[in-house]
Design a protein around this motif. Sequence first.
Motif: not given
Length: 176
Positions: A135, A137-139, A146
Amino acid sequence: HINLGYAHLAKSDYATAEKHFKSARQSRTYGYSDVLATDAIVREADASFMQKNYNKADNLYAEAIKNGATNSDYIWYQRSLIAGLNGNNNEKINLLKKLSDKVPASKYKEQASFELGNTYLETRNYSEAESIFLSLYNQTTSDKLKAASLYKLAYAYQNNNKENDAIVKYEELLTQ
């Protein structure tokens, strides 16, 4: 007193800063507002924290919350660090979750999420760690966070017997 406390805090003279913040906190009856007095409590706690007097810092942070501190997300984050330093990972997890739940737009949210993921790794709760780091990493928009999240995600996969997923994430990390 409060300005002297900040000056000593800036100079990393935590013992003197602590004394000035304590004086400011106790000076509420001499015209300090509740907001300034609560700020003095938080900064006294910070000075105690920096001197590794974690129990005193934790008690002061709790007092600040009780007095309606406006920066409760910061306080919960600090208290979670103290809980971790004291080996109480369950309390640390609860405080980090509280920060995310109570102040979803907190400027400490990403730090808290990363710390939560690390705590799940430490407690070998790899599935929860995977969820947190994926989550994050994606946000996140921070390249540094990251990359760190991707590394931790790969590590969680590896420890959760998901070798292929781990290899994919490690390779992705190398190509960034």
